[in-house]
Design an enzyme around this catalytic site. Structure first.
Site, PDB file in Angstrom:
ATOM      1  N   ARG A  32      31.231  52.895  21.419  1.00 49.84           N
ATOM      2  CA  ARG A  32      30.701  53.901  22.355  1.00 49.84           C
ATOM      3  C   ARG A  32      30.449  53.252  23.729  1.00 49.84           C
ATOM      4  O   ARG A  32      29.935  52.150  23.831  1.00 49.84           O
ATOM      5  CB  ARG A  32      29.392  54.465  21.805  1.00 49.84           C
ATOM      6  CG  ARG A  32      28.657  55.447  22.726  1.00 49.84           C
ATOM      7  CD  ARG A  32      27.620  54.759  23.573  1.00 49.84           C
ATOM      8  NE  ARG A  32      26.759  55.711  24.303  1.00 49.84           N
ATOM      9  CZ  ARG A  32      25.923  55.367  25.265  1.00 49.84           C
ATOM     10  NH1 ARG A  32      25.829  54.105  25.640  1.00 49.84           N
ATOM     11  NH2 ARG A  32      25.164  56.257  25.864  1.00 49.84           N
ATOM     12  N   VAL A  33      30.832  53.950  24.777  1.00 50.93           N
ATOM     13  CA  VAL A  33      30.561  53.461  26.127  1.00 50.93           C
ATOM     14  C   VAL A  33      29.744  54.512  26.864  1.00 50.93           C
ATOM     15  O   VAL A  33      30.054  55.705  26.801  1.00 50.93           O
ATOM     16  CB  VAL A  33      31.884  53.190  26.892  1.00 50.93           C
ATOM     17  CG1 VAL A  33      31.600  52.777  28.326  1.00 50.93           C
ATOM     18  CG2 VAL A  33      32.696  52.114  26.178  1.00 50.93           C
ATOM     19  N   THR A  63      17.861  49.539  30.047  1.00 54.71           N
ATOM     20  CA  THR A  63      18.940  49.092  30.937  1.00 54.71           C
ATOM     21  C   THR A  63      18.365  48.492  32.212  1.00 54.71           C
ATOM     22  O   THR A  63      17.270  48.851  32.627  1.00 54.71           O
ATOM     23  CB  THR A  63      19.775  50.349  31.279  1.00 54.71           C
ATOM     24  OG1 THR A  63      20.419  50.766  30.106  1.00 54.71           O
ATOM     25  CG2 THR A  63      20.776  50.119  32.382  1.00 54.71           C
ATOM     26  N   GLY A  96      23.004  58.102  28.561  1.00 54.11           N
ATOM     27  CA  GLY A  96      24.248  57.957  29.302  1.00 54.11           C
ATOM     28  C   GLY A  96      25.198  59.124  29.224  1.00 54.11           C
ATOM     29  O   GLY A  96      25.878  59.448  30.201  1.00 54.11           O
ATOM     30  N   THR A 138      19.550  54.825  34.801  1.00 51.33           N
ATOM     31  CA  THR A 138      19.231  54.468  33.421  1.00 51.33           C
ATOM     32  C   THR A 138      18.838  55.747  32.698  1.00 51.33           C
ATOM     33  O   THR A 138      18.259  56.645  33.297  1.00 51.33           O
ATOM     34  CB  THR A 138      18.082  53.449  33.337  1.00 51.33           C
ATOM     35  OG1 THR A 138      17.747  53.257  31.956  1.00 51.33           O
ATOM     36  CG2 THR A 138      16.832  53.900  34.096  1.00 51.33           C
ATOM     37  N   GLY A 139      19.195  55.816  31.439  1.00 53.05           N
ATOM     38  CA  GLY A 139      18.842  57.023  30.699  1.00 53.05           C
ATOM     39  C   GLY A 139      19.902  57.325  29.658  1.00 53.05           C
ATOM     40  O   GLY A 139      20.714  56.459  29.323  1.00 53.05           O
TER      41      GLY A 139
HETATM   42  N1  ASP Z   1      22.312  54.536  30.237  1.00 50.26           N
HETATM   43  C1  ASP Z   1      22.449  53.598  29.173  1.00 50.26           C
HETATM   44  C2  ASP Z   1      23.551  54.082  28.254  1.00 50.26           C
HETATM   45  O1  ASP Z   1      23.610  55.250  27.962  1.00 50.26           O
HETATM   46  C3  ASP Z   1      21.202  53.378  28.397  1.00 50.26           C
HETATM   47  C4  ASP Z   1      19.968  53.091  29.215  1.00 50.26           C
HETATM   48  O2  ASP Z   1      19.932  53.351  30.393  1.00 50.26           O
HETATM   49  O3  ASP Z   1      19.028  52.578  28.657  1.00 50.26           O
HETATM   50  O4  ASP Z   1      24.302  53.272  27.781  1.00 50.26           O
END
Ligand code: ASP
Length: 328
Positions: A224-225, A196, A250, A247-248
Site C-alpha cells: 500500500r502506498v 509522519t 493518506g 499528514t493524515g
Molecule cells: N499520510 C500517511 C499515509 O497515509 C500517514 C500519516 O500521515 O501518518 O501514509
C-alpha cells in the site's frame, strides 16, 4: 569640438549613466532578496493525540525533539543554507528519531515489516523526487532527493528504487533497524495511525521547499502506498504560492489532492494561505478523512491546520517567533 562630437559624447554619457543606475538597482534588489529572514515549520504527525492519551513523559520527549530539530534547521537557514538542503537534513533528523513514524520507529505493515515512502519538492524549479515502498533505506527523503537530482525520473519504488540507491551510495540498513519494541508496543496500545514527519521552509533567498517522510498507516496491506510520496497529495512546493507537507489518512489526502489544492486555491481562487488550508481541510473532512498540514507562503506566513485532536508541530516564523505545540 564640433556639434556632432558634442552630441555623441552627450549620448554616451547618458548611456553610461543609465547602465550604472540599473546596476545599482539590481544590486539593491539582490541584497533585499538575500536578507529575507528564513522561516521553517516541521510536523511529526497528526492524530488522536490528547492530554488523556499522551503521558507527560511523552509530551516532554516529543517537545524536546521538535524543539531541538527545528533549532538546527533554523541555524542552517540563518547561515544562508539552501531550502532543499535544509529540508533534507531536517527530515533526516526526524527520520532518525524513533519517536516518529518515519525511518527508525516507522509503523509496520500487516506482515510486520516497515515499508517507507518519502518525497521532496523544490518550489523554485518545480523539480521533485519521490520514493515508495522501500524497506532497507535508512533515510528515504535522501533517496527522494537523489531521484530528483540524479535521475531522469520523479517517482521510483521498491526494488528498482533500492537498486538506484545502491548506485547513489545511499545508506542501507536491515529492515529490523526500523522496528523498535517501544514503538511496536506504543502503537499497538494507542492505536494511533499517524506520526509522519514533514518540513517546509523559506530560505533567505525566498525559495520554498517541502519534504515529507513516513512509514504509512499502521497495519497497512503490504504494497500500500499513501499520499506522502504522491507529489501534489502529501507534498507540494511552488515559489509562486506556497510549500505544503501533509499528514493524515493518506487515502483521503490523495483523493482531495490536498497539497496541490492549497496551491490552486491561492493561485486561481485568490484565497489567502489560511483560507486555502482551511477550505482544503474541509474537503478532506467532507469525505470522512482526517489529518493536518503545515504550510508557508512566499511572504513567509505560516499556517498549520488539522482536524484531529492534536498534531506534533513546531515553527520559527519570519519574526523569529518559535512555537512548539502538540494539542489543539
Ligand atoms: N499520510 C500517511 C499515509 O497515509 C500517514 C500519516 O500521515 O501518518 O501514509
Amino acid at each position: 569640438m564640433n556639434v556632432n562630437k558634442f552630441v555623441l559624447l552627450f549620448i554616451l554619457a547618458i548611456v553610461l549613466f543609465s547602465c550604472n543606475e540599473s546596476k545599482v538597482e539590481k544590486k539593491d534588489y539582490e541584497v533585499e532578496e538575500v536578507n529575507q529572514l528564513p522561516v521553517i515549520v516541521i510536523h511529526g504527525g497528526a492524530g488522536n493525540i490528547s492530554q488523556k492519551n499522551l503521558s507527560e513523559k511523552y509530551v516532554e520527549l516529543y517537545s524536546h525533539s521538535l524543539s531541538k530539530i527545528i533549532d538546527s534547521g533554523y541555524a542552517m537557514l540563518s547561515k544562508g543554507e539552501d531550502a532543499i538542503k535544509v529540508v533534507e537534513r531536517v527530515v533526516n533528523l526526524l527520520e532518525n528519531d524513533s519517536l516518529f513514524n518515519a525511518g527508525k520507529g516507522a509503523v509496520l505493515t500487516n506482515e510486520g515489516k516497515a515499508e517507507l515512502d518519502a518525497s521532496i519538492m523544490d518550489g523554485k524549479t518545480l523539480n521533485a523526487g519521490a520514493v515508495a515502498s522501500v524497506s532497507r533505506i535508512k533515510n528515504p527523503i535522501s533517496l527522494a532527493l537523489k531521484i530528483m537530482d540524479n535521475s531522469e525520473h520523479v517517482f521510483m519504488m521498491g526494488s528498482g528504487a533500492e537498486f538506484f540507491a545502491s548506485e547513489q551510495k545511499i545508506e542501507f540498513v536491515d529492515n529490523s533497524y526500523f522496528i523498535t519494541s517501544k514503538n511496536k508496543e506504543r502503537y499497538n496500545r494507542e492505536n494511533s495511525p499517524m506520526g509522519t514527519v514533514g518540513c517546509v521552509v523559506r530560505d533567505m533567498n525566498g525559495n520554498l521547499c517541502a519534504g515529507t517522510s513516513t512509514g504509512g498507516m499502521w497495519g497497512k496491506k503490504f504494497g500500500r502506498v499513501g499520499d506522502v510520496p504522491v507529489i501534489g497529495a502529501g507534498t507540494y512546493a511552488n515559489n509562486q504560492s506556497c510549500a505544503v507537507s501533509c499528514t493524515g489518512w493518506g487515502e483521503y489526502f490523495i483523493r482531495q489532492v490536498v497539497a496541490y489544492q492549497v496551491h490552486a486555491r491561492i493561485m486561481w481562487n485568490n484565497q489567502s494561505l489560511k483560507e486555502a488550508v482551511e477550505s482544503t481541510l474541509n474537503e478532506v473532512d467532507s469525505l470522512g478523512g482526517n489529518g493536518g498540514m503545515i504550510a508557508i507562503n512566499k511572504n513567509g506566513d505560516v499556517i498549520i491546520g488539522f482536524n484531529t485532536t492534536g498534531m506534533f508541530r513546531a515553527s520559527i516564523d519570519k519574526n523569529k517567533e518559535k512555537k512548539v505545540e502538540i494539542f489543539d
